[in-house]
Design a protein around this motif. Structure first.
Motif, mmCIF file in Angstrom:
data_model
loop_
_atom_site.group_PDB
_atom_site.id
_atom_site.type_symbol
_atom_site.label_atom_id
_atom_site.label_comp_id
_atom_site.label_asym_id
_atom_site.label_seq_id
_atom_site.Cartn_x
_atom_site.Cartn_y
_atom_site.Cartn_z
ATOM 1 N N LYS A 102 3.751 18.714 5.496
ATOM 2 C CA LYS A 102 3.294 18.987 6.648
ATOM 3 C C LYS A 102 1.314 19.262 7.259
ATOM 4 C CE LYS A 102 6.377 23.328 4.795
ATOM 5 N NZ LYS A 102 5.931 24.704 5.083
ATOM 6 N N THR A 103 0.654 19.009 6.129
ATOM 7 C CA THR A 103 -0.886 18.621 6.683
ATOM 8 C C THR A 103 -1.083 17.159 6.368
ATOM 9 O OG1 THR A 103 -1.300 18.905 4.062
ATOM 10 C CG2 THR A 103 -1.537 20.811 6.057
ATOM 11 N N LEU A 104 -0.492 16.559 5.822
ATOM 12 C CA LEU A 104 -0.934 14.502 5.438
ATOM 13 C C LEU A 104 -2.703 15.063 5.157
ATOM 14 C CD1 LEU A 104 -0.081 12.869 9.251
ATOM 15 C CD2 LEU A 104 1.217 12.582 6.898
ATOM 16 N N SER A 105 -3.022 15.772 3.912
ATOM 17 C CA SER A 105 -3.933 15.795 3.056
ATOM 18 C C SER A 105 -3.503 14.821 2.132
ATOM 19 C CB SER A 105 -3.356 17.417 2.368
ATOM 20 O OG SER A 105 -4.521 17.814 3.580
ATOM 21 N N PRO A 106 -4.342 13.752 2.492
ATOM 22 C CA PRO A 106 -4.208 12.684 1.161
ATOM 23 C C PRO A 106 -4.062 13.392 -0.684
ATOM 24 C CG PRO A 106 -6.414 13.002 1.056
ATOM 25 C CD PRO A 106 -6.132 13.876 2.629
ATOM 26 N N VAL A 107 -2.833 12.332 -1.006
ATOM 27 C CA VAL A 107 -3.685 13.236 -2.937
ATOM 28 C C VAL A 107 -3.389 11.902 -3.951
ATOM 29 C CG1 VAL A 107 -0.967 14.068 -4.701
ATOM 30 C CG2 VAL A 107 -1.367 14.942 -2.429
ATOM 31 N N SER A 108 -2.762 10.827 -3.408
ATOM 32 C CA SER A 108 -2.978 9.120 -4.187
ATOM 33 C C SER A 108 -2.348 8.523 -3.251
ATOM 34 C CB SER A 108 -2.425 9.349 -5.170
ATOM 35 O OG SER A 108 -1.067 9.217 -4.984
ATOM 36 N N ASP B 141 -6.042 1.755 -7.787
ATOM 37 C CA ASP B 141 -4.790 3.313 -8.129
ATOM 38 C C ASP B 141 -6.614 4.571 -7.270
ATOM 39 O OD1 ASP B 141 -2.858 3.643 -8.746
ATOM 40 O OD2 ASP B 141 -3.734 1.776 -10.703
ATOM 41 N N LEU B 142 -6.184 5.144 -6.658
ATOM 42 C CA LEU B 142 -6.845 6.556 -6.532
ATOM 43 C C LEU B 142 -6.463 7.942 -6.319
ATOM 44 C CD1 LEU B 142 -8.587 4.897 -3.024
ATOM 45 C CD2 LEU B 142 -9.817 5.531 -5.752
ATOM 46 N N ASN B 143 -7.107 8.430 -7.434
ATOM 47 C CA ASN B 143 -6.373 10.612 -6.505
ATOM 48 C C ASN B 143 -7.589 10.563 -6.023
ATOM 49 O OD1 ASN B 143 -3.898 10.282 -8.267
ATOM 50 N ND2 ASN B 143 -5.360 9.439 -10.307
ATOM 51 N N PHE B 144 -6.768 11.464 -5.224
ATOM 52 C CA PHE B 144 -7.800 12.266 -4.188
ATOM 53 C C PHE B 144 -8.468 13.315 -4.289
ATOM 54 C CE2 PHE B 144 -6.345 9.006 -1.450
ATOM 55 C CZ PHE B 144 -7.125 8.508 -1.036
ATOM 56 N N GLY B 145 -8.772 13.847 -6.030
ATOM 57 C CA GLY B 145 -9.021 15.376 -6.130
ATOM 58 C C GLY B 145 -10.329 15.567 -5.621
ATOM 59 N N ASN B 146 -10.831 15.945 -6.333
ATOM 60 C CA ASN B 146 -13.434 16.619 -6.424
ATOM 61 C C ASN B 146 -14.053 16.482 -7.185
ATOM 62 O OD1 ASN B 146 -15.601 17.435 -4.602
ATOM 63 N ND2 ASN B 146 -14.660 19.650 -4.403
ATOM 64 N N PRO B 147 -13.864 14.993 -7.992
ATOM 65 C CA PRO B 147 -14.329 13.601 -6.955
ATOM 66 C C PRO B 147 -13.302 12.968 -6.768
ATOM 67 C CG PRO B 147 -15.146 13.608 -9.357
ATOM 68 C CD PRO B 147 -14.724 15.113 -9.466
ATOM 69 N N ILE B 148 -13.434 12.481 -5.885
ATOM 70 C CA ILE B 148 -11.841 11.492 -6.161
ATOM 71 C C ILE B 148 -12.392 9.855 -7.412
ATOM 72 C CG2 ILE B 148 -11.208 8.999 -4.823
ATOM 73 C CD1 ILE B 148 -12.249 10.526 -2.415
ATOM 74 N N ARG C 262 1.288 -1.149 -0.214
ATOM 75 C CA ARG C 262 -0.086 -0.337 0.078
ATOM 76 C C ARG C 262 0.689 0.948 0.104
ATOM 77 N NH1 ARG C 262 -3.317 -2.421 4.775
ATOM 78 N NH2 ARG C 262 -5.106 -3.973 3.193
ATOM 79 N N THR C 263 0.788 2.165 -1.030
ATOM 80 C CA THR C 263 1.911 3.448 -1.010
ATOM 81 C C THR C 263 0.510 5.014 -1.445
ATOM 82 O OG1 THR C 263 3.208 1.909 -2.677
ATOM 83 C CG2 THR C 263 2.922 4.163 -2.775
ATOM 84 N N SER C 264 0.668 5.257 -0.139
ATOM 85 C CA SER C 264 0.243 6.577 -0.266
ATOM 86 C C SER C 264 0.535 7.828 -0.016
ATOM 87 C CB SER C 264 -0.724 6.552 1.608
ATOM 88 O OG SER C 264 -1.682 5.853 1.176
ATOM 89 N N VAL C 265 0.472 8.594 -0.991
ATOM 90 C CA VAL C 265 1.306 10.468 -0.847
ATOM 91 C C VAL C 265 0.761 11.133 -0.456
ATOM 92 C CG1 VAL C 265 2.203 11.704 -2.645
ATOM 93 C CG2 VAL C 265 2.432 10.021 -3.703
ATOM 94 N N ALA C 266 0.839 11.979 0.498
ATOM 95 C CA ALA C 266 -0.101 12.640 1.284
ATOM 96 C C ALA C 266 0.426 14.304 1.464
ATOM 97 C CB ALA C 266 -0.046 12.579 2.616
ATOM 98 N N ASP C 267 0.590 15.408 1.484
ATOM 99 C CA ASP C 267 1.008 16.679 1.359
ATOM 100 C C ASP C 267 1.696 16.371 3.109
ATOM 101 O OD1 ASP C 267 1.147 19.215 3.478
ATOM 102 O OD2 ASP C 267 1.288 20.299 1.142
#
Length: 431
Positions: free
Chosen positions: A93-99, A110-117, A86-91
């Motif tokens: 400083k804030t840990l806001s999810p990216v992917s 595969d997920l990209n955490f945009g709006n929408p996901i 499991r690979t997660s990418v986040a900000d």
């Protein structure tokens, strides 16, 4: 001996109260400076009725590049039957999810955490890919990152919080749930390698499943020492940190170099392995002039000496003196560099060839007969006056002998100064 935390878990926990704070990415409680980049190794055990069964391992690896933090959790079964990465990418400083990406034997997500996901579900059996579009109703933390998020919080006795998590499943209506930190208490974690560590015992409720997770988090460096969770049917899954960063010995052992030293040279060591006894008193053993040769077939070993071996010995000497920690085990690669031969006759003779210049450690163990003599007081001699009075007296000594089984444990250093040298040694144990 590791002790299960089952008795320490909160078995019945109430639902989160409205007084608890909600911690989202960027919340003031989230301090990512507490995260230490690098890799951690955990061993996975299934524990039931005090029986620990190793099920596999997983690694946590944190890397930071610019504004992005990458977190990889890599799970491997002990029998090699499954894996999950499991690979997660986040900000950073804030840990806001990216992917987020999940890779297994049967599928990849595969997920990209945009709006929408958005994302894609791929099947390894050739089934058609599944396209994903999800519009969550609230903000959240990527569930894969939530575990390390716990270590960024200002944990203290009685600390409580709600952490909304995103976990994808087949129902878009149930992708959000809550991790609820129900209880935090002080705890002493006993490491078999580094001793006692002041830690936090953190009980977390996963609302969707109702499962209680128990974490042991170090107060000082914020590492996760242990995670415990129910695995069903009375079994507890316990994951234990193996302390990859524990390096009490600075010198590194070079396997390839040490193998070359016993295979690529022209030096020779020949020798005789024997024992000779002294009993530590004025009366010496009966066979004092007779060597007790190592029997034919006795194994004699040789190992190239190195900075690593010398430091390993010194570190363990200090550990034994203090008597608080277990000794540091040898690098597993050392065993592959030990060359062995056997005594080939009844006079304890052995030989090693193909040795490069350098210092070597020879060692062997064998049994022999320890023969000894001793004296004892067998009576008293008296000088008697004709009147019958005892004028003086003195002990009468007699001598005896015996034999017991003994073990010779011999180790010595030998140096080959230049290529092609032949060195003859006496590998002896003198008591």
């Amino acid at each position: 001996m590791r002790t299960t935390l089952k008795s320490l878990c909160l078995l019945v926990l109430p639902l989160a109260s409205f007084a608890q704070k909600t911690v989202l990415p960027g919340h003031p409680d989230v301090n990512t400076s507490r995260l230490k980049p690098g890799k951690s190794l955990y061993t996975i055990y299934y524990v039931k009725d005090q029986t620990w069964t190793k099920k596999g391992t997983y690694t946590h690896e944190i890397t930071v590049s610019g504004n992005e933090l990458k977190f990889v959790a890599d799970y491997t079964d002990e029998a090699g039957k499954w894996f999950r990465k499991r690979t997660s990418v986040a900000d950073a400083k804030t840990l806001s999810p990216v992917s987020y990406k999940s890779e297994g034997l049967k599928n990849t997500l595969d997920l990209n955490f945009g709006n929408p996901i958005t994302g894609k579900y791929r099947y390894t059996n050739g089934d058609k890919d599944k396209q994903i579009t999800i519009r969550p109703t609230a903000k959240f933390v990527d569930f894969n990152v939530s575990e390390i998020l716990f270590t960024t919080l200002p944990l203290d006795v009685g600390y409580k919080a709600i952490i909304p998590e995103f976990y994808y499943n087949n129902s878009p209506d149930s992708v959000l749930s809550n991790y609820v930190i129900k209880d935090v208490k002080s705890y002493i974690q006993r490491s078999p390698k580094t001793g006692n560590h002041e830690s936090w015992l953190v009980n977390v409720l996963e609302e969707e499943s109702g499962a209680i997770y128990t974490y042991i988090i170090d107060k000082k460096d914020h590492r996760i020492w242990q995670r415990e969770m129910p695995a069903g049917k009375g079994t507890i899954e316990i994951c234990v940190n193996e302390e990859l960063d524990y390096q009490p010995i600075e010198a590194r052992f070079d396997k390839d170099e040490n193998l070359r030293r016993t295979e690529k040279g022209n030096g020779v060591i020949t020798g005789t392995a024997f024992a000779r006894d002294h009993n530590g008193s004025k009366l010496q053993v009966v066979n004092i002039q007779r060597a007790q040769f190592a029997p034919k077939g006795t194994v004699v070993s040789i190992l190239p000496n190195s900075a690593y071996i010398e430091e390993w010995k010194e570190v363990n000497r200090k550990i034994r003196k203090r008597g608080k920690l277990p000794e540091v085990p040898l690098d597993p690669n050392v065993a592959a560099c030990i060359k062995k031969t056997t005594v080939y006759d009844d006079k304890g003779h052995f030989e090693f060839t193909n040795l490069m210049p350098g210092e070597y450690i020879l060692f062997t163990t064998f049994g022999y007969t320890h023969r000894y003599s001793y004296s004892y007081q067998s009576g008293t001699s008296n000088l008697v006056h004709p009147s019958g009075a005892v004028l003086s007296s003195g002990p009468i000594y007699s001598s005896g002998s015996g034999a017991t089984g003994a073990t010779a444990e011999i180790e010595m250093k030998v140096t080959i100064r230049k290529d092609g040298d032949k060195v003859d040694v006496n590998l002896k144990d003198v008591r």
